[in-house]
Enzyme design. Structure first.
Site, PDB file in Angstrom:
ATOM      1  N   ASN A  92      67.597  62.357 -14.615  1.00 17.60           N
ATOM      2  CA  ASN A  92      68.248  61.196 -14.165  1.00 17.60           C
ATOM      3  C   ASN A  92      68.357  61.534 -12.857  1.00 17.60           C
ATOM      4  OD1 ASN A  92      69.668  58.862 -13.251  1.00 17.60           O
ATOM      5  ND2 ASN A  92      71.502  59.457 -14.717  1.00 17.60           N
ATOM      6  N   TRP A  93      67.395  60.931 -11.812  1.00 14.79           N
ATOM      7  CA  TRP A  93      67.438  61.116 -10.498  1.00 14.79           C
ATOM      8  C   TRP A  93      68.447  60.515  -9.917  1.00 14.79           C
ATOM      9  CZ3 TRP A  93      61.247  61.264  -9.089  1.00 14.79           C
ATOM     10  CH2 TRP A  93      60.662  62.215  -9.854  1.00 14.79           C
ATOM     11  N   LYS A  94      68.855  59.366 -10.430  1.00 17.78           N
ATOM     12  CA  LYS A  94      69.871  58.691  -9.540  1.00 17.78           C
ATOM     13  C   LYS A  94      69.517  57.895  -8.587  1.00 17.78           C
ATOM     14  CE  LYS A  94      73.716  61.227 -12.438  1.00 17.78           C
ATOM     15  NZ  LYS A  94      74.926  61.601 -12.369  1.00 17.78           N
ATOM     16  N   GLU A 134      77.922  61.833 -22.686  1.00 17.29           N
ATOM     17  CA  GLU A 134      78.074  62.318 -21.380  1.00 17.29           C
ATOM     18  C   GLU A 134      79.685  62.189 -20.937  1.00 17.29           C
ATOM     19  OE1 GLU A 134      74.412  62.330 -18.660  1.00 17.29           O
ATOM     20  OE2 GLU A 134      75.193  60.334 -18.406  1.00 17.29           O
ATOM     21  N   GLY A 182      78.092  65.672 -12.783  1.00 16.22           N
ATOM     22  CA  GLY A 182      78.354  65.830 -11.187  1.00 16.22           C
ATOM     23  C   GLY A 182      79.407  66.605 -10.651  1.00 16.22           C
ATOM     24  N   SER A 202      76.740  67.869 -16.007  1.00 18.66           N
ATOM     25  CA  SER A 202      76.318  69.614 -15.369  1.00 18.66           C
ATOM     26  C   SER A 202      75.560  70.392 -16.069  1.00 18.66           C
ATOM     27  CB  SER A 202      77.739  70.015 -14.837  1.00 18.66           C
ATOM     28  OG  SER A 202      78.311  69.344 -14.271  1.00 18.66           O
ATOM     29  N   GLU A 213      78.047  55.806 -14.635  1.00 21.30           N
ATOM     30  CA  GLU A 213      78.305  55.259 -13.335  1.00 21.30           C
ATOM     31  C   GLU A 213      78.109  53.609 -13.121  1.00 21.30           C
ATOM     32  OE1 GLU A 213      75.492  58.291 -11.771  1.00 21.30           O
ATOM     33  OE2 GLU A 213      76.860  59.701 -12.167  1.00 21.30           O
ATOM     34  N   GLY A 271      71.164  65.239 -14.559  1.00 21.36           N
ATOM     35  CA  GLY A 271      71.248  64.704 -13.360  1.00 21.36           C
ATOM     36  C   GLY A 271      70.909  65.723 -12.309  1.00 21.36           C
ATOM     37  N   GLY A 272      71.887  66.330 -11.514  1.00 27.70           N
ATOM     38  CA  GLY A 272      71.722  67.065 -10.227  1.00 27.70           C
ATOM     39  C   GLY A 272      70.467  68.264 -10.521  1.00 27.70           C
ATOM     40  N   HIS A 327      74.854  53.918 -18.566  1.00 18.63           N
ATOM     41  CA  HIS A 327      75.213  55.124 -17.777  1.00 18.63           C
ATOM     42  C   HIS A 327      76.876  55.139 -17.220  1.00 18.63           C
ATOM     43  CE1 HIS A 327      75.678  58.402 -15.014  1.00 18.63           C
ATOM     44  NE2 HIS A 327      74.696  58.985 -15.739  1.00 18.63           N
TER      45      HIS A 327
HETATM   46  P1  PGA Z   1      74.700  65.758 -13.660  1.00 15.50           P
HETATM   47  O1  PGA Z   1      74.382  64.188 -14.181  1.00 15.50           O
HETATM   48  O2  PGA Z   1      73.737  66.615 -14.594  1.00 15.50           O
HETATM   49  O3  PGA Z   1      74.422  65.701 -12.195  1.00 15.50           O
HETATM   50  O4  PGA Z   1      76.137  66.031 -14.141  1.00 15.50           O
HETATM   51  C1  PGA Z   1      74.198  63.900 -15.582  1.00 15.50           C
HETATM   52  C2  PGA Z   1      74.081  62.401 -15.616  1.00 15.50           C
HETATM   53  O5  PGA Z   1      75.076  61.465 -14.905  1.00 15.50           O
HETATM   54  O6  PGA Z   1      72.976  61.921 -16.097  1.00 15.50           O
END
Ligand code: PGA
Length: 255
Positions: free
Chosen positions: A9-11, A167, A173, A213, A97, A234-235, A95
């Protein structure tokens, strides 16, 4: 058997050149991998160049969001049909966010999920509790509500094709990963919720990813738990090297 699914997930990251470079790198690290499904969800505006860069690879393209209407006066929104048109196979819905920064409700997320299914797109339904909810002992209540409301009106046959991503918001993050035990407990609980909503067969078919994470160092331990069927990353998906290491850990889990 549920096939492990590792999805990036590149956000709201990359620019066009970086997105294409990351797509090429992701395609390369996923090359020849059959035991594990690999996906990538770039920002909307880079879906097309990323789709082109991934052509011929075994990386599935996904979107980070979508709208439930098919077309019309919905300024700024993107339909499931449009996503399919540019090569998407998956769309993330709900998600954290979007729930907590943008303010999306369970009802809206459910409409998106049903629209994705109706269009032939695979929804990745994100669920998970805030830190204060975990501390108040509300994790199961929150996750149960996200799953139940998210899947409202969805048949058992369609539910079996939904991917759920657990999640915990406090782990996204932040560098704080849920321990494999904490994650497995909730994954097992989610499978129980699915069995209650549907039946054991449907619950056993749904893939439940862990997200929050995930990195090469913790990927194996998390994914080797019986109810953890992959990761939403994500990251660590923003570098082909670290994403590739996570994919290799997933392959190692498959034995
Ligand atoms: P993260 O994000 O791996 O950077 O914690 C995961 C996500 O929000 O899908």
């Amino acid at each position: 058997m549920r096939k492990i699914f590792v999805c990036g997930n590149w956000k709201m990251n990359t620019d066009r050149a970086a997105a294409v470079e990351l797509a090429v790198g992701t395609g390369a690290v996923a090359e020849g991998i059959e035991k594990v499904e690999v996906g990538a969800c770039p920002p909307f505006v880079y879906l097309l160049p990323v789709a082109e860069a991934l052509a011929g690879s075994n990386v599935a393209l996904g979107a980070q969001n979508m709208y439930f209407e098919a077309k019309g006066a919905f300024t700024g929104e993107i339909s499931a049909g449009m996503l399919l048109d540019v090569g998407c196979r998956y769309a993330i819905v709900g998600h954290s966010e979007r729930r907590h920064v943008i303010g999306e409700s369970d009802e809206l997320i459910n409409r998106k999920l049903r629209a994705a299914i109706a269009a032939g797109l695979g929804p990745i339904l994100c669920v998970g509790e805030l830190l204060k909810e975990r501390e108040a002992g509300e994790t199961e209540a929150v996750v149960s509500r996200h799953v139940t409301e998210g899947l409202k009106g969805v048949s058992a046959e369609d539910a079996a094709c939904v991917v759920v991503a657990y999640e915990p918001v406090w782990a996204i993050g932040t560098g704080k990963t849920a321990t494999p035990d904490q994650a497995e407990d909730v994954h097992k609980f989610i499978r129980g919720v699915l069995a209650g909503l549907y039946d054991d067969k449907t619950a056993a078919a749904v893939r439940i990813q862990y997200g929050g994470s995930v990195k090469p160092e913790n990927a194996y331990e998390l994914m080797s738990r019986p109810d953890i069927d992959g990761a939403l990353v994500g990251g660590a998906s923003l570098k082909a090297d670290s994403f590739g290491e996570i994919i290799r850990e997933a392959v190692r889990v498959c034995g």
